[in-house]
Design a protein around this motif. Structure first.
Motif, PDB file in Angstrom:
ATOM      1  N   PRO A 279      18.505   9.675  48.007  1.00  0.00           N
ATOM      2  CA  PRO A 279      18.157  11.091  48.097  1.00  0.00           C
ATOM      3  C   PRO A 279      16.993  11.456  47.184  1.00  0.00           C
ATOM      4  O   PRO A 279      16.561  10.640  46.361  1.00  0.00           O
ATOM      5  N   ILE A 280      16.522  12.678  47.331  1.00  0.00           N
ATOM      6  CA  ILE A 280      15.622  13.253  46.341  1.00  0.00           C
ATOM      7  C   ILE A 280      16.501  13.623  45.144  1.00  0.00           C
ATOM      8  O   ILE A 280      17.515  14.305  45.318  1.00  0.00           O
ATOM      9  N   VAL A 281      16.157  13.145  43.955  1.00  0.00           N
ATOM     10  CA  VAL A 281      16.953  13.472  42.774  1.00  0.00           C
ATOM     11  C   VAL A 281      16.114  14.402  41.893  1.00  0.00           C
ATOM     12  O   VAL A 281      14.935  14.120  41.639  1.00  0.00           O
ATOM     13  N   LEU A 282      16.718  15.507  41.470  1.00  0.00           N
ATOM     14  CA  LEU A 282      15.987  16.429  40.590  1.00  0.00           C
ATOM     15  C   LEU A 282      16.029  15.891  39.165  1.00  0.00           C
ATOM     16  O   LEU A 282      17.101  15.750  38.586  1.00  0.00           O
ATOM     17  N   LEU A 283      14.853  15.580  38.620  1.00  0.00           N
ATOM     18  CA  LEU A 283      14.784  14.993  37.276  1.00  0.00           C
ATOM     19  C   LEU A 283      13.986  15.894  36.355  1.00  0.00           C
ATOM     20  O   LEU A 283      13.126  16.659  36.799  1.00  0.00           O
ATOM     21  N   LEU A 303      11.467  18.004  38.604  1.00  0.00           N
ATOM     22  CA  LEU A 303      10.675  17.472  39.703  1.00  0.00           C
ATOM     23  C   LEU A 303      11.637  16.720  40.637  1.00  0.00           C
ATOM     24  O   LEU A 303      12.502  15.985  40.172  1.00  0.00           O
ATOM     25  N   GLY A 304      11.481  16.921  41.936  1.00  0.00           N
ATOM     26  CA  GLY A 304      12.305  16.181  42.911  1.00  0.00           C
ATOM     27  C   GLY A 304      11.641  14.846  43.217  1.00  0.00           C
ATOM     28  O   GLY A 304      10.516  14.817  43.698  1.00  0.00           O
ATOM     29  N   VAL A 305      12.354  13.752  42.930  1.00  0.00           N
ATOM     30  CA  VAL A 305      11.757  12.420  43.074  1.00  0.00           C
ATOM     31  C   VAL A 305      12.642  11.537  43.940  1.00  0.00           C
ATOM     32  O   VAL A 305      13.865  11.570  43.821  1.00  0.00           O
TER      33      VAL A 305
END
Ligand code: ZN
Ligand code: ZN
Ligand code: FE
Length: 755
Positions: A279-283, A303-305
């Motif tokens: 998934p896109i992980v919010l970091l 940032l969504g990575v």
């Protein structure tokens, strides 16, 4: 001494290489017997000496194939039948059918290795896959999951591929999308005007991106718009062309090391980045890094990575200098994700410069999923690729019930026996296109289930589009209160059954049983019923739902409702050029014109964000709340005092009143106190007001569930949770189901099953 056992395995065990895996284990441990697929899982008969048998039974659970997942594992003694060898036998049609539809999974390490290995026959082949990876849900047209019922049906396997496919010990045994350069699908690169560009596509695309072009790339569940995430001007160009001024864009990064240069992450976050769901992980952004263009996620600390998850991504990031790419769904504003090739050129004209397409048809659009980790637990913000359509198993029957979800962040749910299938993220039901998209995705999934809906659960809101959608079905329509559905969704997510819980539900908007807008609720209830115990004091919401995009108007409404003339004067000082509009708003409220009563957490955050001047107009859903939450200092959770507030008992209902808090915030603002300090104090005030109300309610032994979109806010979640824990409450928040309205259909369905 020979012993015999029968083993039943339920879960994601079909179409994931489970039988060859068992076959391999049997030979490792000298086990004889059979393995067989049946309607509800896999059944194994195993005979061997007692020690080996124990090891075999243990190894099944610990050495599972990458994509397999066990929900239920039953081992029983069996009579010795004296098998001579171990064999995979033909599938049986016995058992109550429990359906598992495979998910779309990220490329596996074995395939990645082959992809980049010059000596492999699939070197550089961007559709490489195996039983442990590749597309599934997005390419299935009908069940059972078998090649003729996928969009691979038109590709006839070459002799080599066929041999792998047929060999029970090959890692491509029954890998339905199995293909190679000779027999499989191919990518093509076009200029946006439709001219085909010949040559090495990956090299070409890498050059185009590096020189500042926007390229639309067809992926697993739809098209992405892709550009260089380190190039400020191309990111701005993309924003202008997409008419998306500030909503954060997701990026894809080459590998974990490159992510480490721009964001910090913990083990849980790293595992999620590298998971099969990818998934896109919010970091959290590293504040000392300026590699990524600021306009990718302007003014946000996160940032969504995500990581490369298709073979094409892997090849692209294998090119020199490609490390960080913006990867955002190519969807025309407010419309579903673009996935049909015939629509790509039309819609992407004026947005993309080039299109990378391929001839493997996507049958079901599916967005990238989005996940956030708060402390060490993951919470799903958007449940889509990789998670859909993994079912939720319930203890009671939910058969033939469907739930149509909410207006925003819509998902639907379908009940079949004791399984609930939550459909993919559909989006906001505000256009004909999304309406049709809902129906087509619903009809597909439902055709697979074979469910004839007898009950249709919808939200109570009289103007939600789900009222129209419900008429498409012939079953009985049941209306479910929004926050009750949130409460039950969180119960189901935590396996809490048949008991009363307290629900703290904080969100943007939900229609209340009194016709007002709810969203800052303390309820007591179960799967069948609920009672409202406390809520935020109602204030007028001038213009109704429209004020959501202009938070400052809602601030005026709130201040005037709570503080009268004093509130009006504050408003004029805060929003200097808006004196006339402020007079109009106050007039509307006086005359009770189009200014419904609302008490919601989302609108309270909107008001405070606009008072601080950090978001007076919202360009995307939840913008004000996200900006305000970014300002709050998480190190000060429950370590700071709060502004004052009142809790009043009115007719056995506790009313939480933020009048004095808002006044203090305005004074602080006028005294040039920093926005960070005010935002932190405000967050703490919300936490403390809830805790004080819970204490006043005196429900000491209750379990407490937390739900609603505002619980994506880490300050609120951690602040409320830790204070309640200290008071001795068992507190539950969402785990596998979104806390936002994406989780609503699950709650609606379970409530409907009790009515
Ligand atoms: Zn693979
Ligand atoms: Zn082939
Ligand atoms: Fe909600």
């Amino acid at each position: 001494m020979q012993t015999a056992k029968s083993i039943i395995v339920r879960g994601r065990v079909q179409g994931v290489g489970f039988r060859p895996f068992i076959f391999g284990l049997a030979s490792d441990y000298n086990i004889v017997g059979t393995v067989q697929n049946n309607m509800d899982g896999v059944s194994i008969i195993a005979e061997g000496d007692i020690n080996s048998l124990d090891k075999f039974i243990n190894a099944i659970q610990t050495r599972l194939p990458r994509l397999a997942k066990i929900y239920e594992y039953i081992v029983r003694d069996n009579e010795l039948a004296g098998f001579e060898n171990f064999s995979i036998i033909e599938s049986s049609k016995s058992g109550t059918s429990s359906l598992v539809i495979p998910i779309d999974a990220s490329i596996c390490p074995d395939c990645s290795e082959e992809l980049l290995n010059k000596d492999n026959k699939r070197y550089n082949y961007p559709f490489i896959n195996c039983t442990q990876c590749g597309p599934r849900y997005s390419i299935i047209s009908a069940l059972p999951y078998d090649r003729p019922y996928t969009s691979m049906e038109n590709f006839k396997m070459c002799a080599d591929c066929r041999e792998e496919y047929d060999n029970p010990l090959d890692r491509r045994h029954h890998a339905q999308p199995n293909a190679c350069e000779i027999c499989g699908p191919k990518y093509e690169l076009y200029r946006i005007d439709g001219t085909l560009i010949e040559g090495n596509i990956v090299e070409h695309v890498a050059e185009l991106i590096k020189s500042g072009n926007i390229v639309a790339i067809k992926g697993i569940g739809g098209y992405h718009l892709v550009c260089d995430a380190t190039n400020e001007s191309v990111v701005n160009k993309l924003r202008q062309r997409k008419n998306r001024p500030s909503k954060p864009l997701a990026i894809m990064a080459k590998n974990i090391d490159e992510i480490n240069k721009i964001c910090s992450f913990n083990i849980k976050e790293r595992d999620l980045l590298q998971s099969i769901e990818s998934p896109i992980v919010l970091l959290n952004k590293r504040s000392d890094s300026n590699i990524i263009a600021e306009s990718v996620a302007p003014n946000l600390s996160q940032l969504g990575v995500m990581m490369p998850y298709t073979p094409f991504h892997v090849l692209l990031f294998n090119e020199n200098n490609i490390k960080y790419l913006v990867m955002t769904s190519a969807n025309p504003s407010g419309l579903p994700m673009l996935y049909k090739d015939c629509e790509a050129f039309t819609y992407l004209n004026n947005i993309a410069d080039y299109i990378v397409s391929n001839n493997r048809e996507i049958l079901h659009a599916i967005d990238d999923s989005v996940v956030q980790v708060i402390e060490s637990s993951a919470s799903i913000i958007r449940r889509a690729r990789g998670y859909v359509p993994e079912p939720i198993t319930t203890q009671s029957s939910c058969d033939s019930i469907i739930a149509l979800g909410s207006q925003q962040k819509n998902t639907f749910s379908i009940g079949r026996n004791s399984q609930i299938f939550i459909g993919p993220h559909i989006g906001d039901l505000n256009s004909v296109e999304v309406y049709n998209h809902f129906l087509s995705e619903f009809n597909h999934l439902n055709k697979w289930m074979g469910v004839n809906p007898m009950k249709i659960a919808i939200d109570l809101h009289p103007s939600f589009t789900t009222n129209e959608l419900a008429k498409e079905f012939s079953g009985e329509i049941v209306k479910i209160q929004h926050h009750h559905a949130h409460l039950v969704s969180c119960m189901v997510d935590n396996n809490i059954r048949d008991e009363n819980v307290i629900g703290i539900i904080l969100d943007g908007t939900g229609y209340g049983t009194d016709g007002n807008i709810w969203g800052f609720e303390i309820l007591e209830g179960n799967e069948g019923s609920f009672e409202r115990l406390a809520h935020l004091r109602y204030t007028n919401l001038p213009g109704g739902d429209k004020s959501i995009i202009e938070p400052w108007k809602n601030a005026v409404g709130m201040l005037y409702s709570l503080l009268g003339e004093r509130g009006k004067n504050y408003s004029k000082k805060l929003f200097k050029d808006q004196s006339d509009t402020i007079n109009i708003i106050c007039n509307m409220i006086d005359k009770n014109l189009n200014s419904p009563l609302a008490g919601t957490c989302g609108r309270l955050f909107d008001a405070v964000a606009s008072i601080l001047g950090v978001c007076t107009k919202a360009t995307y859903d939840g913008e004000a709340a996200i900006i305000l939450s970014n300002l709050a200092d998480l190190n000060l959770i429950n370590q700071i005092e709060s502004y004052s507030y009142d809790i009043l008992n009115e007719d056995n209902l506790f009313i939480i009143d933020f009048s004095s808090c808002l006044e203090r915030i305005i004074e602080d603002k006028f005294n040039n106190v920093s926005n960070e300090y005010i935002a932190t104090m405000f967050h703490q005030t919300v936490v403390n007001s809830i805790i004080d109300t819970i204490i006043l309610l005196d429900k000491i032994d209750s379990k407490i569930v937390l739900s609603g979109g505002s619980f994506h806010n880490p300050y609120l979640l951690l602040g409320v949770k830790s204070k309640l824990n200290k008071l001795g409450f068992e507190v539950y928040s969402h785990r596998n189901i979104p806390t936002n309205d994406g989780g609503l259909s699950l709650g609606q369905l379970v409530i409907a099953s009790k009515l």
